[in-house]
Enzyme design. Structure first.
Site, PDB file in Angstrom:
ATOM      1  N   ARG A  31       4.113  -7.413  -4.698  1.00  0.00           N
ATOM      2  CA  ARG A  31       4.590  -6.613  -5.840  1.00  0.00           C
ATOM      3  C   ARG A  31       5.509  -5.485  -5.401  1.00  0.00           C
ATOM      4  O   ARG A  31       6.345  -5.017  -6.171  1.00  0.00           O
ATOM      5  CB  ARG A  31       3.390  -6.104  -6.654  1.00  0.00           C
ATOM      6  CG  ARG A  31       2.799  -7.204  -7.523  1.00  0.00           C
ATOM      7  CD  ARG A  31       1.391  -6.904  -7.948  1.00  0.00           C
ATOM      8  NE  ARG A  31       0.454  -7.316  -6.914  1.00  0.00           N
ATOM      9  CZ  ARG A  31      -0.791  -6.916  -6.824  1.00  0.00           C
ATOM     10  NH1 ARG A  31      -1.256  -6.068  -7.693  1.00  0.00           N
ATOM     11  NH2 ARG A  31      -1.566  -7.349  -5.864  1.00  0.00           N
ATOM     12  N   GLU A  62     -12.101  -4.695   4.100  1.00  0.00           N
ATOM     13  CA  GLU A  62     -13.549  -4.534   3.920  1.00  0.00           C
ATOM     14  C   GLU A  62     -14.291  -5.579   4.757  1.00  0.00           C
ATOM     15  O   GLU A  62     -15.273  -5.289   5.416  1.00  0.00           O
ATOM     16  CB  GLU A  62     -13.895  -4.680   2.438  1.00  0.00           C
ATOM     17  CG  GLU A  62     -15.257  -4.126   2.107  1.00  0.00           C
ATOM     18  CD  GLU A  62     -15.551  -4.212   0.614  1.00  0.00           C
ATOM     19  OE1 GLU A  62     -16.704  -3.981   0.251  1.00  0.00           O
ATOM     20  OE2 GLU A  62     -14.627  -4.522  -0.170  1.00  0.00           O
TER      21      GLU A  62
END
Ligand code: AMP
Length: 176
Positions: free
Chosen positions: A59, A96
């Site tokens: 994006r 993560e």
């Protein structure tokens, strides 16, 4: 509500349960919203020497391309591992679960060039921190990091400011 924020769609539990996905496709599809977002991203940089805009896949390409065009400077893509065809420099960063890697063409930035980094959203700041290290590793100077969306509760902005970087965000959403 804000003319930009109101055009961003939120998808709960995408791509994982508990994530509120901030979807900018609805902003990009709206002519006035897209223009306003790009104008606001460009505005603080008028009068500053910027040589290149670098955008982070995917994006960041759409927003960064429009910002580069408006500033009349070149655009450089920062991509995920293995996507760029020529010789690359890379930077690993922690997710993560596991790690990821961003890459740039080794000749995309001339040493000493001033680079503005653009992405759609800052969460933990891990992706942008890696992009900053990447630009610096090939000799570029990062003049700022610009985003449409800030998720302040995830602390990314503070993390980048603690690295001495100038951060610009247009709207923010509480929570994750
Ligand atoms: P971070 O590295 O944690 O700052 O994550 C930023 C990157 O992940 C950006 O490229 C975003 O497009 C994407 N991202 C992270 N969280 C979200 C979210 N809640 N909604 C949409 N995109 C996100």
């Amino acid at each position: 509500m804000d003319a930009i924020k109101s055009k961003i769609r939120t998808i709960p539990d995408y791509p994982h349960e508990g994530i509120m996905f901030r979807d900018i496709t609805t902003l990009l599809a709206d002519a006035r919203g897209f223009r306003k977002a790009v104008d606001e991203l460009v505005q603080p940089h008028a009068g500053v020497r910027i040589d290149k805009v670098a955008g982070i896949e995917a994006r960041g390409f759409i927003l960064g391309g429009a910002v580069a065009h408006q500033l009349s400077v070149g655009f450089v893509p920062i991509r995920k591992q293995g996507k760029l065809p020529f010789d690359t420099a890379g930077q690993d960063y922690e997710l993560e679960y596991g790690t990821d890697r961003v890459e740039i063409h080794v000749d995309a930035i001339e040493p000493g060039e001033n680079v503005l980094l653009v992405d759609d959203l800052i969460a933990t700041g891990g992706t942008m921190a890696a992009a900053v290290k990447l630009i610096r590793s090939i000799g570029g100077a990062v003049v700022g990091c610009s985003f449409v969306i800030d998720l302040p509760d995830l602390g990314g902005r503070k993390r980048l400011e603690d690295m001495g970087l100038t951060i610009q965000t247009l709207v923010s959403f509480e929570g994750e």
